[in-house]
Design an enzyme around this catalytic site. Structure first.
Site, short mmCIF file in Angstrom:
data_model
loop_
_atom_site.label_atom_id
_atom_site.label_comp_id
_atom_site.label_asym_id
_atom_site.label_seq_id
_atom_site.Cartn_x
_atom_site.Cartn_y
_atom_site.Cartn_z
N HIS A 660 -22.63 -46.75 -22.67
CA HIS A 660 -21.20 -47.08 -22.66
C HIS A 660 -21.00 -48.51 -23.17
O HIS A 660 -21.93 -49.32 -23.21
CB HIS A 660 -20.66 -46.99 -21.23
CG HIS A 660 -21.31 -47.95 -20.28
ND1 HIS A 660 -22.59 -47.75 -19.78
CD2 HIS A 660 -20.90 -49.13 -19.77
CE1 HIS A 660 -22.91 -48.74 -18.98
NE2 HIS A 660 -21.92 -49.61 -18.96
N ASP A 662 -18.71 -51.98 -22.30
CA ASP A 662 -18.01 -52.55 -21.15
C ASP A 662 -16.62 -53.01 -21.59
O ASP A 662 -16.43 -53.44 -22.73
CB ASP A 662 -18.76 -53.78 -20.60
CG ASP A 662 -20.03 -53.36 -19.85
OD1 ASP A 662 -20.12 -52.18 -19.45
OD2 ASP A 662 -20.91 -54.23 -19.67
N HIS A 712 -24.74 -49.94 -24.15
CA HIS A 712 -25.94 -49.98 -23.31
C HIS A 712 -25.91 -48.90 -22.24
O HIS A 712 -24.88 -48.28 -21.98
CB HIS A 712 -26.09 -51.36 -22.68
CG HIS A 712 -24.92 -51.73 -21.80
ND1 HIS A 712 -23.71 -52.14 -22.33
CD2 HIS A 712 -24.78 -51.76 -20.45
CE1 HIS A 712 -22.87 -52.40 -21.33
NE2 HIS A 712 -23.49 -52.18 -20.18
N ARG A 722 -31.43 -49.52 -5.71
CA ARG A 722 -31.27 -50.71 -6.53
C ARG A 722 -29.82 -51.17 -6.46
O ARG A 722 -28.90 -50.34 -6.48
CB ARG A 722 -31.66 -50.37 -7.98
CG ARG A 722 -31.43 -51.49 -8.94
CD ARG A 722 -31.75 -51.07 -10.39
NE ARG A 722 -31.46 -52.19 -11.27
CZ ARG A 722 -30.88 -52.07 -12.46
NH1 ARG A 722 -30.53 -50.90 -12.91
NH2 ARG A 722 -30.66 -53.14 -13.19
#
Ligand SMILES: *[C@@H]1O[C@H](CO)[C@@H](O)[C@H](O)[C@H]1NC(C)=O
Ligand SMILES: *[C@@H]1O[C@H](CO)[C@@H](O)[C@H](O)[C@H]1NC(C)=O
Ligand SMILES: *[C@@H]1O[C@H](CO)[C@@H](O)[C@H](O)[C@H]1NC(C)=O
Ligand SMILES: *[C@@H]1O[C@H](CO)[C@@H](O)[C@H](O)[C@H]1NC(C)=O
Length: 731
Positions: A660, A662, A712, A722
């Site tokens: 995607h 940002d 990314h 995480r």
């Protein structure tokens, strides 16, 4: 004969040579200072220091005697002083050349030397000179009998006078009073008898050329700074008095003048001859260091208590020589205090804790702490310290001990403010007043050890002082005053000086106002109130290096990587989010999406959900924006954001994120936990560059452009959980 022939031109020179030849017989040798002191108070020692500074020859009368001269040792009214003077003068009665200065000493200091004193005395052409007062005391009815004065003070003050020994002997010859009778009244009556006045040849120092009584004259006196010395100047008469007397209610003003007079003094280094008996701890082995009781007072919810304990542990002083007394009034802090004691309590000599369940009041707890030291002969010092003190100098305790004062505080200041832990002056009703030098002392333009009327938050008291002058049990109560004001008032009343030193940098005072206690980790919200402590606790120790361009890595094109958060920051942010608990990728998320930008939903909690958006923005402005402007030259950011959130990746929840863009100009992505320990897998891949960051470092952030180039994806987390903190900046 030759000097005569050569006339007046050479005469003074000749006289000088003669005087030099006779130098073992200086006129000052005929001067003796007599004073009465039954006790070595700090005021007396200050007097003695000032006398020694100018090389006065002084003799102290009555030391060790009981005092019968009146209720308080400093009030006028002491016939005992006349009795002692009379006895002391006997052996000088016949010495025509002997000059005697008789003065009080607890509240007096010299501003100049014997030469000037004698010159001024001789210029009066009188045999006896008394100090003059603005106010008549003790018998106002005598006013009419006083000679009129055109210019100057009219009334006699017995706190200081100077005269030839035979005349002074005559003056006191008729004394037959009680020790408790008024000496001032006795001398006044002699002075007001015209016959005696003339015979003994008494006059008053109307224009304060020698004696400055401060009572009733405060407005006339200012400090005059010369190159290497400070004098008090009387503006009314344009004189430089030799003795300054803080009589009546002017003790504190004398303390103020005493900070400057008579020392050789510069603004940069403070006084150079002011401190008697500095002690050194250098070279003392651990076991030889004095035992100190540290009283710790947590009297209100206080931010950064963890840092307080950390700094306590970093004090350079053997813990076995330290005892702890902790009063924790707050349930809010109970767990932290107990944790600290569990981890480190046994390293200290002894520990006593009074917790919130005991409901002990502030003043009572402070009394208890002071009394623990008082009752313990081995307790050499008592350090009282409030939890809002950030004592950042690990040598603070040693420095304070080395000052060798009965009571001394290190200067601590609220960052960026003029608020500190001392007052330079008191108002008429005993509250705060700003002294002329207050700002200069707070801002370090005047440096020294200052005698002040009020200190608080942190101070060191000698155990021996607690066991003598301050042996009264109830130091921290006084009528309706709060504990700190009561303490200072009681200490001043015992004629013990309160000092504050700004000779070193010691630390600061936290702001405890507006401290929220509604979150799990409330310190996170303190970025506005206590920015320095926030930085110390949460910003990575190598951030500053990164800002200088060092340590910044570029793992992929235009992707920067640098340290930003401490472990604690990461842990607390994660815990805060888990504590809040409303992770979502679903419906309630959509309402937060602006223009549908967040087109790839993550399992996350947004900063505004925990009401952290103002603080987060401040963090971006203070710590991210400078890096952005450094790393992307020419780009200026106001660090605006619509989306800032913590993402949770879990194999069975959401392990990864599809490719995607940002919705940002640039994005920061902070790793909040540790790969290989807390989770496995994870990382970020920039597709255009086929470049991955597979081992994100905890506390480090990635910073990369948001749109166009930096398409990314989030690589799958294969085990554990995480967490990352993501912000889309400048959408
Ligand atoms: C005091 O001073 C006067 C000078 O005015 C002098 O005549 C007198 O002898 C002195 N001595 C005494 C004991 O008064
Ligand atoms: C003191 O004596 C001097 C002369 O010795 C005289 O001029 C002066 O008026 C005397 N003062 C008083 C107060 O008697
Ligand atoms: C900061 O940098 C130094 C030197 O590069 C390093 O030794 C230290 O571990 C770093 N601190 C942290 C907390 O990573
Ligand atoms: C990306 O890089 C990896 C090795 O780092 C390589 O195996 C792979 O073939 C590359 N993919 C493309 C599309 O270039």
């Amino acid at each position: 004969m030759r000097p005569l022939l050569l006339g007046p031109l050479l005469a003074p020179l000749c006289w000088l040579i003669l005087a030099e030849a006779k130098s073992d017989q200086k006129p000052e040798d005929n001067l003796l200072v007599l004073t009465v002191a039954t006790k070595e108070t700090e005021g007396f020692r200050r007097f003695k220091r000032s006398a020694q500074f100018f090389n006065y020859n002084i003799q102290v009368l009555g030391l060790g005697e009981d005092w019968h001269g009146g209720e308080k040792e400093t009030t006028l009214g002491g016939g005992q002083k006349v009795r002692l003077l009379k006895a002391a003068l006997e052996k000088y009665a016949e010495k025509e050349d002997q000059i005697i200065l008789f003065t009080d000493s607890y509240d007096v200091l010299f501003a100049s030397g014997p030469k000037e004193l004698l010159k001024k005395f001789r210029q009066t052409k009188s045999r006896v000179v008394f100090s003059a007062e603005e106010l008549i005391y003790p018998d106002r009815r005598l006013e009419a009998k006083y000679p009129q004065v055109h210019d100057g003070k009219r009334f006699l003050g017995s706190g200081g006078f100077i005269g030839y020994a035979p005349n002074l002997s005559k003056l006191v010859a008729s004394w037959q009073g009680q020790d408790s009778d008024s000496d001032q009244l006795f001398y006044t009556k002699i002075f007001l008898d015209p016959e005696q006045r003339e015979k003994i040849n008494i006059t008053l120092d109307h224009r304060c050329r020698i004696f400055q009584n401060l009572d009733g004259a405060l407005d006339e006196v200012v400090l005059k700074f010369e190159t290497a010395q400070v004098r008090a100047r009387n503006l009314e008469y344009d004189t430089l008095p030799v003795l300054i007397h803080g009589n009546g209610p002017t003790k504190l003003q004398l303390n103020y003048l005493g900070n400057y007079i008579p020392r050789f003094w510069t603004f940069e280094t403070g006084c150079t001859v002011c401190d008697e008996g500095l002690r050194s701890l250098k070279g003392l082995g651990d076991k030889a260091l004095p035992t100190v009781l540290i009283g710790i007072f947590i009297e209100q919810p206080t931010p950064f208590l963890s840092l307080f304990f950390k700094r306590l542990l970093s004090l350079r002083y053997p813990r076995k020589q330290l005892r702890l007394f902790i009063h924790n009034h707050e349930e809010h802090h109970e767990a932290q205090v107990e944790q600290f004691l569990e981890d480190h309590g046994s390293e200290y000599h002894t520990v006593k804790l009074v917790g919130p369940d005991q409901r002990m009041k502030n003043a009572d707890a402070r009394n208890m702490g002071a009394d623990l030291c008082r009752q313990d002969r081995d307790c050499t010092y008592y350090l009282s310290m409030d939890a809002e003190v950030a004592l950042t100098n690990p040598d603070a305790l040693r420095i304070l001990i080395e000052q060798n004062k009965a009571v001394i505080a290190p200067l601590v200041i609220r960052a960026g403010r003029l608020w500190s832990n001392f007052w330079g002056a008191l108002s008429a009703d005993g509250f705060y007043a700003r002294s002329e030098d207050y700002v200069d002392i707070v801002q370090g333009r005047r440096v020294g050890v200052w005698n002040v009327p009020y200190i608080s938050n942190i101070y060191l008291i000698k155990g021996s002082t607690l066991r003598s002058d301050l042996r009264q049990k109830d130091l921290f109560h006084s009528s309706k005053l709060d504990a700190d004001m009561a303490f200072c008032s009681n200490v001043r009343e015992q004629n013990v000086f309160l000092f504050v030193t700004n000779q070193h940098s010691f630390g600061r005072l936290l702001s405890v106002d507006n401290y929220q206690t509604t979150h799990l980790h409330n310190d996170l919200w303190e970025i506005f109130n206590n920015p320095e402590d926030w930085k110390e606790k949460y910003i990575h120790e190598n951030y500053t290096e990164a800002l200088k361009g060092k340590l910044v890595e570029t793992p992929c094109p235009d992707v920067y990587w640098f340290p930003i958060f401490t472990e604690t920051a990461c842990d607390e942010l994660v815990e805060e989010m888990e504590h809040f608990g409303q992770w979502s990728a679903g419906d309630n998320k959509d309402t937060r999406i602006q223009g549908g930008y967040e087109n790839v939903p993550t399992i996350d909690i947004h900063m505004n959900q925990i009401k952290f958006e103002r603080e987060w923005h401040k963090f971006l402005v203070e710590y991210i924006a400078p890096m952005t402007e450094k790393l992307y030259p020419g780009y200026y950011t106001r660090a605006q954001f619509d989306l800032a959130f913590v993402v949770r990746y879990k194999p069975d929840e959401q392990p990864s994120l599809m490719p995607h863009h940002d919705a940002s100009t640039f994005t920061i992505n902070i790793a909040l936990n540790r790969v290989g320990v807390d989770y496995e897998g994870g990382g970020c891949r920039f597709i255009r560059y086929n470049c991955s960051i597979r081992a994100p470092r905890k506390g480090w952030t990635l910073m990369h452009p948001g749109r166009l180039t930096h398409y990314h994806e989030g690589l799958p987390t294969t085990k554990g959980t995480r967490y990352i903190a993501v912000s889309f900046v400048d959408p």
